[in-house]
Design a protein around this motif. Structure first.
Motif, PDB file in Angstrom:
ATOM      1  N   SER A   1      43.513  36.950  50.327  1.00 47.70           N
ATOM      2  CA  SER A   1      43.489  35.799  48.975  1.00 47.70           C
ATOM      3  C   SER A   1      44.751  36.997  48.668  1.00 47.70           C
ATOM      4  CB  SER A   1      42.529  35.088  48.672  1.00 47.70           C
ATOM      5  OG  SER A   1      43.285  35.386  47.724  1.00 47.70           O
ATOM      6  N   GLU A   2      43.905  38.155  48.051  1.00 44.37           N
ATOM      7  CA  GLU A   2      44.034  39.815  47.170  1.00 44.37           C
ATOM      8  C   GLU A   2      45.556  40.560  48.269  1.00 44.37           C
ATOM      9  OE1 GLU A   2      41.690  42.058  46.899  1.00 44.37           O
ATOM     10  OE2 GLU A   2      40.332  40.992  45.290  1.00 44.37           O
TER      11      GLU A   2
ATOM     12  N   ARG B   1      38.526  36.743  50.434  1.00 45.16           N
ATOM     13  CA  ARG B   1      39.134  37.218  49.300  1.00 45.16           C
ATOM     14  C   ARG B   1      40.489  38.667  48.813  1.00 45.16           C
ATOM     15  NH1 ARG B   1      34.880  38.867  46.888  1.00 45.16           N
ATOM     16  NH2 ARG B   1      33.916  37.056  46.666  1.00 45.16           N
ATOM     17  N   LYS B   2      39.666  39.169  50.313  1.00 42.24           N
ATOM     18  CA  LYS B   2      40.588  40.262  50.548  1.00 42.24           C
ATOM     19  C   LYS B   2      41.823  40.178  51.001  1.00 42.24           C
ATOM     20  CE  LYS B   2      40.437  44.782  52.927  1.00 42.24           C
ATOM     21  NZ  LYS B   2      40.150  45.739  54.264  1.00 42.24           N
TER      22      LYS B   2
ATOM     23  N   GLU C   1      33.043  36.082  52.967  1.00 39.54           N
ATOM     24  CA  GLU C   1      34.086  35.897  51.761  1.00 39.54           C
ATOM     25  C   GLU C   1      34.624  36.921  50.777  1.00 39.54           C
ATOM     26  OE1 GLU C   1      34.138  33.440  49.444  1.00 39.54           O
ATOM     27  OE2 GLU C   1      32.985  32.061  50.154  1.00 39.54           O
TER      28      GLU C   1
END
Length: 132
Positions: free
Chosen positions: A50-51, A47-48, A43
């Motif tokens: 996505s950022e 998330r990384k 996850e």
């Protein structure tokens, strides 16, 4: 109202990602050696990515919805790839899928004055995804 029910039914059955590739990758790699576990998709990695995708989109002034579209592509490709090969994706494969998905989403859904050459240069030189 009937149309909305049909659309919702299609979304929950036909278009839904039913395979949790992240859990599969984590669980499938606990048995393997420590080197392989370091490259597993988690996850925080998603998330990384996505950022980073939001940073790229914001930098070039694209609509932020492009990132949602790209992540949908990423999830679908990663799930299908993992199900078909019955192997976990490694970190580099996942990053490559994410960059390709963002590029495709921008080409299909992004609107800006920036040229694609500028975008391509930035994806290779700016914001490395690999953790140090």
């Amino acid at each position: 109202l009937e149309e909305l029910k049909v659309i919702m039914q299609q979304e929950s059955t036909t278009y839904a990602n039913r395979f949790d590739y992240i859990s599969y990758n984590v669980n499938n790699n606990t048995k393997n050696n420590s080197d392989r576990r370091k490259s597993v998709i988690t996850e925080p990695l998603r998330r990384k990515i996505s950022e980073w995708s939001f940073e790229v989109v914001d930098h070039f002034g694209f609509d932020r919805e492009v990132v949602s579209i790209a992540l949908n592509y990423v999830d679908r490709v990663a799930a299908i790839r993992t199900m078909q090969s019955d192997e976990s994706l490694d970190r580099k494969e996942f990053q490559l899928i994410a960059v390709a998905a963002l590029y495709i989403a921008i080409k299909l859904h992004g609107e800006t004055d920036s040229s694609s050459d500028s975008y391509e240069t930035t994806t290779t030189t700016r914001g490395k995804l690999e953790s140090g």
